[in-house]
Write an enzyme that holds these catalytic residues in place. Sequence first.
Site, PDB file in Angstrom:
ATOM      1  N   SER A  91      38.284  46.311  36.140  1.00  0.00           N
ATOM      2  CA  SER A  91      36.933  45.742  36.214  1.00  0.00           C
ATOM      3  C   SER A  91      36.883  44.774  37.396  1.00  0.00           C
ATOM      4  O   SER A  91      37.896  44.173  37.765  1.00  0.00           O
ATOM      5  CB  SER A  91      36.571  45.036  34.912  1.00  0.00           C
ATOM      6  OG  SER A  91      37.530  44.060  34.579  1.00  0.00           O
ATOM      7  N   ARG A  92      35.714  44.632  37.975  1.00  0.00           N
ATOM      8  CA  ARG A  92      35.607  43.917  39.250  1.00  0.00           C
ATOM      9  C   ARG A  92      34.370  43.042  39.311  1.00  0.00           C
ATOM     10  O   ARG A  92      33.399  43.253  38.597  1.00  0.00           O
ATOM     11  CB  ARG A  92      35.549  44.936  40.394  1.00  0.00           C
ATOM     12  CG  ARG A  92      36.775  45.857  40.452  1.00  0.00           C
ATOM     13  CD  ARG A  92      37.470  45.800  41.754  1.00  0.00           C
ATOM     14  NE  ARG A  92      38.775  46.449  41.703  1.00  0.00           N
ATOM     15  CZ  ARG A  92      39.728  46.230  42.602  1.00  0.00           C
ATOM     16  NH1 ARG A  92      39.522  45.392  43.592  1.00  0.00           N
ATOM     17  NH2 ARG A  92      40.894  46.832  42.510  1.00  0.00           N
TER      18      ARG A  92
ATOM     19  N   TYR B  66      31.962  54.586  41.850  1.00  0.00           N
ATOM     20  CA  TYR B  66      32.823  53.415  41.676  1.00  0.00           C
ATOM     21  C   TYR B  66      33.544  52.979  42.950  1.00  0.00           C
ATOM     22  O   TYR B  66      34.213  53.778  43.619  1.00  0.00           O
ATOM     23  CB  TYR B  66      33.874  53.656  40.578  1.00  0.00           C
ATOM     24  CG  TYR B  66      34.338  52.340  39.990  1.00  0.00           C
ATOM     25  CD1 TYR B  66      33.676  51.776  38.902  1.00  0.00           C
ATOM     26  CD2 TYR B  66      35.378  51.629  40.555  1.00  0.00           C
ATOM     27  CE1 TYR B  66      34.054  50.546  38.381  1.00  0.00           C
ATOM     28  CE2 TYR B  66      35.765  50.393  40.048  1.00  0.00           C
ATOM     29  CZ  TYR B  66      35.104  49.857  38.967  1.00  0.00           C
ATOM     30  OH  TYR B  66      35.474  48.632  38.458  1.00  0.00           O
ATOM     31  N   GLY B  67      33.453  51.698  43.243  1.00  0.00           N
ATOM     32  CA  GLY B  67      34.279  51.024  44.250  1.00  0.00           C
ATOM     33  C   GLY B  67      34.502  51.819  45.516  1.00  0.00           C
ATOM     34  O   GLY B  67      33.564  52.345  46.126  1.00  0.00           O
TER      35      GLY B  67
ATOM     36  N   SER C  64      46.949  47.567  46.350  1.00  0.00           N
ATOM     37  CA  SER C  64      45.811  47.292  45.483  1.00  0.00           C
ATOM     38  C   SER C  64      46.250  46.584  44.208  1.00  0.00           C
ATOM     39  O   SER C  64      47.246  46.972  43.590  1.00  0.00           O
ATOM     40  CB  SER C  64      45.109  48.601  45.125  1.00  0.00           C
ATOM     41  OG  SER C  64      44.658  49.235  46.297  1.00  0.00           O
TER      42      SER C  64
ATOM     43  N   ASP D 146      40.618  41.443  51.605  1.00  0.00           N
ATOM     44  CA  ASP D 146      40.999  42.844  51.371  1.00  0.00           C
ATOM     45  C   ASP D 146      41.267  43.630  52.652  1.00  0.00           C
ATOM     46  O   ASP D 146      42.150  44.468  52.667  1.00  0.00           O
ATOM     47  CB  ASP D 146      39.913  43.539  50.553  1.00  0.00           C
ATOM     48  CG  ASP D 146      40.379  44.861  49.934  1.00  0.00           C
ATOM     49  OD1 ASP D 146      41.434  44.867  49.283  1.00  0.00           O
ATOM     50  OD2 ASP D 146      39.688  45.884  50.113  1.00  0.00           O
TER      51      ASP D 146
ATOM     52  N   CYS E 153      47.590  43.690  43.814  1.00  0.00           N
ATOM     53  CA  CYS E 153      48.886  43.011  43.928  1.00  0.00           C
ATOM     54  C   CYS E 153      48.758  41.605  44.492  1.00  0.00           C
ATOM     55  O   CYS E 153      49.741  41.043  44.978  1.00  0.00           O
ATOM     56  CB  CYS E 153      49.852  43.845  44.754  1.00  0.00           C
ATOM     57  SG  CYS E 153      50.394  45.325  43.871  1.00  0.00           S
TER      58      CYS E 153
ATOM     59  N   ARG F 256      39.410  54.239  42.078  1.00  0.00           N
ATOM     60  CA  ARG F 256      39.522  55.208  43.165  1.00  0.00           C
ATOM     61  C   ARG F 256      40.278  56.446  42.686  1.00  0.00           C
ATOM     62  O   ARG F 256      41.213  56.347  41.898  1.00  0.00           O
ATOM     63  CB  ARG F 256      40.271  54.593  44.359  1.00  0.00           C
ATOM     64  CG  ARG F 256      39.445  53.578  45.152  1.00  0.00           C
ATOM     65  CD  ARG F 256      40.202  53.022  46.337  1.00  0.00           C
ATOM     66  NE  ARG F 256      41.345  52.255  45.923  1.00  0.00           N
ATOM     67  CZ  ARG F 256      42.597  52.694  45.883  1.00  0.00           C
ATOM     68  NH1 ARG F 256      42.887  53.926  46.300  1.00  0.00           N
ATOM     69  NH2 ARG F 256      43.584  51.927  45.466  1.00  0.00           N
TER      70      ARG F 256
ATOM     71  N   LYS G  69      36.953  51.150  51.900  1.00  0.00           N
ATOM     72  CA  LYS G  69      38.193  51.847  52.217  1.00  0.00           C
ATOM     73  C   LYS G  69      37.948  53.055  53.130  1.00  0.00           C
ATOM     74  O   LYS G  69      38.749  53.351  54.017  1.00  0.00           O
ATOM     75  CB  LYS G  69      38.916  52.253  50.927  1.00  0.00           C
ATOM     76  CG  LYS G  69      39.290  51.055  50.038  1.00  0.00           C
ATOM     77  CD  LYS G  69      40.089  50.070  50.817  1.00  0.00           C
ATOM     78  CE  LYS G  69      40.562  48.787  50.161  1.00  0.00           C
ATOM     79  NZ  LYS G  69      40.563  48.488  48.801  1.00  0.00           N
TER      80      LYS G  69
ATOM     81  N   SER H 173      49.324  29.226  42.349  1.00  0.00           N
ATOM     82  CA  SER H 173      49.358  28.023  43.197  1.00  0.00           C
ATOM     83  C   SER H 173      50.778  27.739  43.708  1.00  0.00           C
ATOM     84  O   SER H 173      50.941  27.162  44.787  1.00  0.00           O
ATOM     85  CB  SER H 173      48.815  26.821  42.431  1.00  0.00           C
ATOM     86  OG  SER H 173      49.693  26.485  41.372  1.00  0.00           O
ATOM     87  N   GLU H 174      51.792  28.163  42.950  1.00  0.00           N
ATOM     88  CA  GLU H 174      53.169  27.915  43.398  1.00  0.00           C
ATOM     89  C   GLU H 174      53.545  28.800  44.593  1.00  0.00           C
ATOM     90  O   GLU H 174      54.527  28.522  45.289  1.00  0.00           O
ATOM     91  CB  GLU H 174      54.163  28.121  42.246  1.00  0.00           C
ATOM     92  CG  GLU H 174      53.948  27.200  41.049  1.00  0.00           C
ATOM     93  CD  GLU H 174      54.080  25.703  41.378  1.00  0.00           C
ATOM     94  OE1 GLU H 174      54.440  25.353  42.535  1.00  0.00           O
ATOM     95  OE2 GLU H 174      53.812  24.891  40.471  1.00  0.00           O
TER      96      GLU H 174
ATOM     97  N   HIS I 161      44.916  46.862  55.346  1.00  0.00           N
ATOM     98  CA  HIS I 161      44.591  46.436  53.971  1.00  0.00           C
ATOM     99  C   HIS I 161      45.182  45.043  53.778  1.00  0.00           C
ATOM    100  O   HIS I 161      46.207  44.879  53.121  1.00  0.00           O
ATOM    101  CB  HIS I 161      45.212  47.448  52.995  1.00  0.00           C
ATOM    102  CG  HIS I 161      44.745  47.318  51.582  1.00  0.00           C
ATOM    103  ND1 HIS I 161      45.494  47.771  50.517  1.00  0.00           N
ATOM    104  CD2 HIS I 161      43.608  46.813  51.047  1.00  0.00           C
ATOM    105  CE1 HIS I 161      44.834  47.549  49.384  1.00  0.00           C
ATOM    106  NE2 HIS I 161      43.695  46.966  49.677  1.00  0.00           N
TER     107      HIS I 161
END
Length: 603
Positions: free
Chosen positions: A382-383, A215-216, A266, A291, A268, A76, A224, A511-512, A244
């Site tokens: 990359s997605r 892109y995205g 984003s 998202d 995170c 973005r 968005k 997982s924790e 978000h």
Amino acid sequence: MAASPTPVAPVRSLDAWIAENVELLQPDRVVWVDGSRGQLDALLHEMVEEGRIIRLNPEHRPYSFLARSDPDDVARVEARTFICSENEADAGPTNNWRDPDAMRAELRDLFAGAMRGRTMYVVPFSMGPVGGALSRYGVQLTDSAYVVASMSIMTRVGETVLERIRAGARWVAALHSVGAPLEPGQDDVPWPSSPTKYICHFPEAREIISFGSAYGGNAILAKKAFALRIASVMARDEGWLAEHMLLLRVTDPKGRRFHIAAAFPSACGKTNFAMLRSSLPGWEVETLGDDIAWLAPGSDGRLRAINPEAGFFGVAPGTGYGTNPTAIDTLWGNTIFTNVALRPDGDVWWEGLTPTPPEGLVDWRGEPWSPDAGAPAAHPNSRFCVSAAQCPSIAPDWDDPNGVPIDAIIFGGRRASNVPLVVEARDWEHGVFLGATIASERTAAAEGQVGELRRDPFAMLPFCGYNMGDYMQHWLEVGQRLRRTGGVPAVYQVNWFRKDADGSWLWPGFSENGRVLAWIIERIAGEAAASDTPLGKVPAVGAIEYREAGVTDEQWQELFRIDERALLAEADDTAAFLDGFGDRLPEAVRRQLGGLRERLEQS
Ligand code: GTP
Ligand code: SPV
Ligand code: MN
């Protein structure tokens, strides 16, 4: 002082809007996208034939594709994103603003003839299940087949939406061009785009115009641009929230179900948390969204949330069996990958998929790659793009138009220091303050210096379609309304990213994080102990079995260490940030900052 509500734009004529744009953009042909598998198949086949995307080896990754973007079109572009509200003050200090008439005039010139030599696709789509009370419609015009394919995965595309629009339903107009017209005989490139980029939003007209990027979030305008920037304005005017946020359901060992919405900036950890497989036995997480969430006070007096999307456009790097096995199981096929590396056997790879890279990789730019290349094989942003229905942890009722009742809201960010692993807000107003003051280190999801700390209130800095001060006020008002009906969610702040002096993660994460989620749920159920700190309530000694997660006593203490001096310095920075909102800053937020300072000074 809040802005007066914007007059809602009249329903425009779909046919007139398309005709106008055909005349201006001069595409060779117009194709209506009907949402059928057959049409999408044919489109993807054509893209492979034209060399725009690569078909992956069906033995490894059936019905999947790799797209490589232009190296200058990888994320973005926030500096090129504009909120074109009638009044500059309504865009607020955190958005780029342009005068709507001047912007439209400039865009008209850019768009003139922009689709010459290309196809204009008409993509009618719904955010949320068609017909749902919270659902909203849109139509995107685009000259990118890649965007059409992505929109087909990310939203509900098709005839039923057109029927609603033709019957008079309101809809958001989203015009998009890659800005690379083809002259007769001119060779095309696999990923056409333009060095000139504009991602423009006209909140009063409920309209989006995007130029130059494929892109995205720049180009998949449902995401968005619509579901956050335009929808946040709709939500302000109509009394709901467009956020978000991931959405999940957690079932505890006693079989009780709770619903959580969590806003992290984003890259995170939303997708990862939404697909959590808890390390704690007996705790089950079902995914509802990864998202975006739309939340509205329901007739039951509670805050109810839907995921308006239908797919995931998730970060590839860092995703592996060790971190997010659910995502890996989701990506077995029917997936469009962008800017990941290609293996010699026709499958994909990215950093973190396996501990060591396979031999003979081709990097995201299409060049041979080896581990000593000095740069990652997959682009950091990359997605993967895949249907939500394909996720093994997706809740069976994930697309229930009535949504789910929210028990808790979590705010997160990427903070190497200062912010504890988890904090419970004292009440809604304090929760709004926590959301309003999130700071987070920049990631590769947008252009800019990765790692730099910046404010990202509510993880919405790049996505709020109006003045962020008014947005804080709106959050306070939604809370007041929910309080009257007894439906105010609890609010928490988390930080999976605190580091020790050597720069290593203090918390194992993934997982924790299920241990933190369990504490939050037990708090809501009134069953877990907490102790007070100047920042809010934190787990009491013994409330989280961190040693089972491999965390030492010293690390645990560091995860919750309160450095009063550093936090007071941060409070000064917060004050300067909040001052930027002038008279649009709610008094309650200023009051909360005063309270925090007092508690820090007294401790
Ligand atoms: P957007 O799609 O950009 O909005 O991002 P997101 O919030 O969904 O982020 P995502 O879950 O894709 O995670 C981004 C990166 O953070 C990935 O590389 C993850 O592997 C990494 N990550 C996610 N959760 C954790 C965690 O608990 N600990 C650590 N250390 N890294 C994490
Ligand atoms: C983000 O940047 O927060 C994303 C990816 O989820 S994009 O769709 O490009 O906005
Ligand atoms: Mn996002």
